[in-house]
Design a protein around this motif. Structure first.
Motif, PDB file in Angstrom:
ATOM      1  N   GLU A 163       2.330  -9.467  -4.445  1.00  0.00           N
ATOM      2  CA  GLU A 163       2.872  -8.113  -5.337  1.00  0.00           C
ATOM      3  C   GLU A 163       0.859  -7.177  -5.802  1.00  0.00           C
ATOM      4  O   GLU A 163       1.179  -6.358  -5.596  1.00  0.00           O
ATOM      5  CB  GLU A 163       3.397  -8.547  -6.900  1.00  0.00           C
ATOM      6  CG  GLU A 163       4.500  -8.865  -6.353  1.00  0.00           C
ATOM      7  CD  GLU A 163       5.491  -9.218  -7.437  1.00  0.00           C
ATOM      8  OE1 GLU A 163       6.793  -9.488  -7.731  1.00  0.00           O
ATOM      9  OE2 GLU A 163       4.700  -9.717  -9.060  1.00  0.00           O
ATOM     10  N   ARG A 164      -0.364  -8.011  -5.997  1.00  0.00           N
ATOM     11  CA  ARG A 164      -0.894  -7.508  -5.993  1.00  0.00           C
ATOM     12  C   ARG A 164      -1.440  -6.537  -4.918  1.00  0.00           C
ATOM     13  O   ARG A 164      -1.440  -5.881  -4.855  1.00  0.00           O
ATOM     14  CB  ARG A 164      -2.527  -8.599  -7.088  1.00  0.00           C
ATOM     15  CG  ARG A 164      -3.294  -8.233  -7.399  1.00  0.00           C
ATOM     16  CD  ARG A 164      -4.219  -9.027  -8.348  1.00  0.00           C
ATOM     17  NE  ARG A 164      -4.082 -10.008  -8.224  1.00  0.00           N
ATOM     18  CZ  ARG A 164      -3.140 -10.974  -8.606  1.00  0.00           C
ATOM     19  NH1 ARG A 164      -2.207 -10.819  -9.570  1.00  0.00           N
ATOM     20  NH2 ARG A 164      -3.497 -12.500  -8.170  1.00  0.00           N
ATOM     21  N   GLN A 165      -1.392  -7.274  -3.778  1.00  0.00           N
ATOM     22  CA  GLN A 165      -1.874  -6.579  -2.829  1.00  0.00           C
ATOM     23  C   GLN A 165      -1.504  -5.756  -2.336  1.00  0.00           C
ATOM     24  O   GLN A 165      -1.764  -4.267  -1.878  1.00  0.00           O
ATOM     25  CB  GLN A 165      -2.082  -8.123  -1.495  1.00  0.00           C
ATOM     26  CG  GLN A 165      -2.922  -8.886  -1.757  1.00  0.00           C
ATOM     27  CD  GLN A 165      -2.432 -10.282  -0.565  1.00  0.00           C
ATOM     28  OE1 GLN A 165      -1.589 -10.234   0.479  1.00  0.00           O
ATOM     29  NE2 GLN A 165      -3.271 -11.117  -0.487  1.00  0.00           N
ATOM     30  N   GLU A 166       0.427  -5.891  -2.204  1.00  0.00           N
ATOM     31  CA  GLU A 166       1.365  -5.051  -1.755  1.00  0.00           C
ATOM     32  C   GLU A 166       1.014  -3.502  -3.046  1.00  0.00           C
ATOM     33  O   GLU A 166       0.334  -2.212  -2.592  1.00  0.00           O
ATOM     34  CB  GLU A 166       2.743  -4.985  -2.498  1.00  0.00           C
ATOM     35  CG  GLU A 166       3.026  -3.944  -2.228  1.00  0.00           C
ATOM     36  CD  GLU A 166       3.026  -3.575  -0.681  1.00  0.00           C
ATOM     37  OE1 GLU A 166       3.566  -2.168  -0.730  1.00  0.00           O
ATOM     38  OE2 GLU A 166       2.732  -3.732   0.309  1.00  0.00           O
ATOM     39  N   LYS A 167       0.448  -3.636  -4.296  1.00  0.00           N
ATOM     40  CA  LYS A 167      -0.212  -2.757  -5.230  1.00  0.00           C
ATOM     41  C   LYS A 167      -1.117  -2.032  -4.665  1.00  0.00           C
ATOM     42  O   LYS A 167      -1.603  -0.662  -4.928  1.00  0.00           O
ATOM     43  CB  LYS A 167       0.195  -2.419  -6.852  1.00  0.00           C
ATOM     44  CG  LYS A 167       1.002  -2.886  -7.485  1.00  0.00           C
ATOM     45  CD  LYS A 167       1.157  -3.674  -8.971  1.00  0.00           C
ATOM     46  CE  LYS A 167       2.182  -3.978  -9.577  1.00  0.00           C
ATOM     47  NZ  LYS A 167       2.393  -4.304 -10.937  1.00  0.00           N
ATOM     48  N   GLU A 168      -2.546  -2.823  -4.750  1.00  0.00           N
ATOM     49  CA  GLU A 168      -4.093  -2.157  -4.286  1.00  0.00           C
ATOM     50  C   GLU A 168      -3.375  -1.268  -2.588  1.00  0.00           C
ATOM     51  O   GLU A 168      -4.382   0.197  -2.367  1.00  0.00           O
ATOM     52  CB  GLU A 168      -4.714  -3.244  -3.659  1.00  0.00           C
ATOM     53  CG  GLU A 168      -4.839  -3.580  -5.026  1.00  0.00           C
ATOM     54  CD  GLU A 168      -6.149  -5.086  -4.788  1.00  0.00           C
ATOM     55  OE1 GLU A 168      -5.907  -5.290  -3.660  1.00  0.00           O
ATOM     56  OE2 GLU A 168      -5.736  -6.121  -5.184  1.00  0.00           O
ATOM     57  N   ARG A 169      -2.726  -2.030  -2.023  1.00  0.00           N
ATOM     58  CA  ARG A 169      -2.489  -1.536  -0.886  1.00  0.00           C
ATOM     59  C   ARG A 169      -1.251   0.326  -0.827  1.00  0.00           C
ATOM     60  O   ARG A 169      -2.444   0.854  -0.641  1.00  0.00           O
ATOM     61  CB  ARG A 169      -1.805  -1.763   0.142  1.00  0.00           C
ATOM     62  CG  ARG A 169      -1.094  -1.421   1.871  1.00  0.00           C
ATOM     63  CD  ARG A 169       0.053  -1.880   2.606  1.00  0.00           C
ATOM     64  NE  ARG A 169       1.124  -1.369   1.795  1.00  0.00           N
ATOM     65  CZ  ARG A 169       1.691  -0.433   1.329  1.00  0.00           C
ATOM     66  NH1 ARG A 169       0.924   0.947   2.178  1.00  0.00           N
ATOM     67  NH2 ARG A 169       2.690   0.003   1.009  1.00  0.00           N
ATOM     68  N   ALA A 170      -1.001   0.718  -2.425  1.00  0.00           N
ATOM     69  CA  ALA A 170      -0.305   0.982  -1.889  1.00  0.00           C
ATOM     70  C   ALA A 170      -1.296   2.667  -2.645  1.00  0.00           C
ATOM     71  O   ALA A 170      -1.205   3.719  -2.542  1.00  0.00           O
ATOM     72  CB  ALA A 170       1.276   0.877  -2.873  1.00  0.00           C
ATOM     73  N   ARG A 171      -2.063   1.706  -3.275  1.00  0.00           N
ATOM     74  CA  ARG A 171      -2.816   2.838  -4.530  1.00  0.00           C
ATOM     75  C   ARG A 171      -4.216   3.140  -3.306  1.00  0.00           C
ATOM     76  O   ARG A 171      -4.641   3.815  -3.501  1.00  0.00           O
ATOM     77  CB  ARG A 171      -4.244   2.083  -4.965  1.00  0.00           C
ATOM     78  CG  ARG A 171      -4.816   2.333  -6.416  1.00  0.00           C
ATOM     79  CD  ARG A 171      -5.325   2.094  -7.622  1.00  0.00           C
ATOM     80  NE  ARG A 171      -5.288   0.474  -7.222  1.00  0.00           N
ATOM     81  CZ  ARG A 171      -5.083  -0.045  -7.767  1.00  0.00           C
ATOM     82  NH1 ARG A 171      -3.888  -0.118  -8.294  1.00  0.00           N
ATOM     83  NH2 ARG A 171      -5.165  -1.979  -7.866  1.00  0.00           N
ATOM     84  N   GLY A 172      -4.377   2.495  -2.602  1.00  0.00           N
ATOM     85  CA  GLY A 172      -5.186   2.805  -1.192  1.00  0.00           C
ATOM     86  C   GLY A 172      -4.721   3.901  -0.344  1.00  0.00           C
ATOM     87  O   GLY A 172      -5.276   5.259  -0.047  1.00  0.00           O
ATOM     88  N   GLU A 173      -2.814   3.960  -0.013  1.00  0.00           N
ATOM     89  CA  GLU A 173      -2.164   4.848   0.609  1.00  0.00           C
ATOM     90  C   GLU A 173      -2.693   6.276   0.197  1.00  0.00           C
ATOM     91  O   GLU A 173      -2.755   7.188   0.422  1.00  0.00           O
ATOM     92  CB  GLU A 173      -1.325   4.314   1.046  1.00  0.00           C
ATOM     93  CG  GLU A 173      -1.161   3.161   2.009  1.00  0.00           C
ATOM     94  CD  GLU A 173      -1.329   4.347   3.792  1.00  0.00           C
ATOM     95  OE1 GLU A 173      -1.100   4.977   3.538  1.00  0.00           O
ATOM     96  OE2 GLU A 173      -2.559   3.487   4.118  1.00  0.00           O
ATOM     97  N   ALA A 174      -2.238   6.595  -1.158  1.00  0.00           N
ATOM     98  CA  ALA A 174      -2.171   7.232  -1.754  1.00  0.00           C
ATOM     99  C   ALA A 174      -3.234   8.213  -2.154  1.00  0.00           C
ATOM    100  O   ALA A 174      -3.897   9.197  -2.827  1.00  0.00           O
ATOM    101  CB  ALA A 174      -1.516   6.501  -3.649  1.00  0.00           C
ATOM    102  N   ALA A 175      -4.944   7.147  -1.723  1.00  0.00           N
ATOM    103  CA  ALA A 175      -5.727   7.542  -2.846  1.00  0.00           C
ATOM    104  C   ALA A 175      -6.934   8.134  -1.453  1.00  0.00           C
ATOM    105  O   ALA A 175      -7.524   9.006  -1.139  1.00  0.00           O
ATOM    106  CB  ALA A 175      -7.150   7.108  -3.371  1.00  0.00           C
ATOM    107  N   ARG A 176      -6.001   7.919  -0.505  1.00  0.00           N
ATOM    108  CA  ARG A 176      -6.251   8.156   1.287  1.00  0.00           C
ATOM    109  C   ARG A 176      -6.614   9.666   1.385  1.00  0.00           C
ATOM    110  O   ARG A 176      -5.707  10.166   0.824  1.00  0.00           O
ATOM    111  CB  ARG A 176      -5.792   7.585   2.131  1.00  0.00           C
ATOM    112  CG  ARG A 176      -5.954   7.603   2.997  1.00  0.00           C
ATOM    113  CD  ARG A 176      -5.859   7.212   4.121  1.00  0.00           C
ATOM    114  NE  ARG A 176      -6.305   5.291   4.549  1.00  0.00           N
ATOM    115  CZ  ARG A 176      -5.584   4.822   4.754  1.00  0.00           C
ATOM    116  NH1 ARG A 176      -3.716   4.994   5.333  1.00  0.00           N
ATOM    117  NH2 ARG A 176      -5.897   3.724   4.743  1.00  0.00           N
ATOM    118  N   PRO A 177      -7.551  10.353   2.068  1.00  0.00           N
ATOM    119  CA  PRO A 177      -7.666  11.686   1.943  1.00  0.00           C
ATOM    120  C   PRO A 177      -7.048  11.796   3.188  1.00  0.00           C
ATOM    121  O   PRO A 177      -6.803  11.354   3.840  1.00  0.00           O
ATOM    122  CB  PRO A 177      -9.170  12.372   2.473  1.00  0.00           C
ATOM    123  CG  PRO A 177      -9.698  11.006   2.746  1.00  0.00           C
ATOM    124  CD  PRO A 177      -8.896   9.774   2.145  1.00  0.00           C
TER     125      PRO A 177
END
Length: 110
Positions: free
Chosen positions: A33-47
């Motif tokens: 779950e933590r990895q999925e949140k980090e992945r989603a946060r990274g996707e949202a922050a990607r330019p």
């Protein structure tokens, strides 16, 4: 007929093992779950992917080498995003268009 041990000591041992196994499963779920949140946060922050890029040369001059579309897989690491106008101006000034993504065609030069 039961598949459980008949005596209390073995039942306690089994209970301990099951609790440890359950904790391992819960820990793994929390990790995923933590990895999925980090992945989603990274996707949202990607330019966002730029529409056009200019690939730069090596060295002090670092002049432009090629004009690429923003999604071109052949663009090197030394590139910078540019506007459509800057990409068209670069091609008009003699910078080559990538032969893979055909940036010149996308810009209306062919």
């Amino acid at each position: 007929m039961t598949d459980l041990p008949p005596d209390l000591p073995r039942l306690r041992t089994l209970e301990t093992w099951l609790l440890l196994a359950l904790q391992r499963v819960r820990d793994r779920i929390a990790d995923l779950e933590r990895q999925e949140k980090e992945r989603a946060r990274g996707e949202a922050a990607r330019p966002p992917v730029p529409d056009w890029t200019i690939e730069l040369g090596i060295g002090d001059d670092r002049g432009p080498l090629y004009v690429h579309t923003g999604t071109c897989h052949m663009a090197g690491h030394r590139r910078r995003p540019v506007t459509r106008e800057a990409a068209a101006r670069a091609i008009a000034d003699g910078v080559e268009a990538c032969t893979h993504c055909r940036a010149d065609t996308g810009l209306g030069f062919h």
